[in-house]
Design a protein around this motif. Structure first.
Motif: not given
Length: 93
Positions: A58-63, A67-71, A80-88
């Motif tokens: 949650d902390e990773h997604l929120a920060t 931040q990367a999405a804004v950039a 987004v890929r990293e987060a998706s892989d971590a969730i999987a």
């Protein structure tokens, strides 16, 4: 800098508690405790690790991801890929 830096001490405290739970499991096995009692404690330690990982995610997604999405650009796609892989990985565990 890691996204969890502001909460580092709280995270370390939680991990030390989990470490204590695992050491308690080792003692239970050394002392030949009843299987069901050991399994109950395994479930508690597993739940504690899951809760920790979800909070960190949650902390990773929120920060980091926000931040990367804004950039935008490739960095956003990568985060987004990293987060998706971590969730999987968390879902499979």
């Amino acid at each position: 800098m890691a996204s969890y830096s502001n909460e580092k001490e709280a995270y370390l405290k939680r991990l030390r508690r989990i470490e204590g739970q695992v050491r308690g499991l080792q003692r239970m096995v050394e002392e030949d405790k009843y299987c069901i009692d050991v399994l109950t404690q395994v479930a508690a330690a597993t739940k504690a690790l899951q809760a920790f990982s979800l909070e960190l995610l949650d902390e990773h997604l929120a920060t980091c991801v926000v931040q990367a999405a804004v950039a935008g650009g490739e960095e956003a796609d990568q985060k987004v890929r990293e987060a998706s892989d971590a969730i999987a990985r968390l879902v499979r565990s």
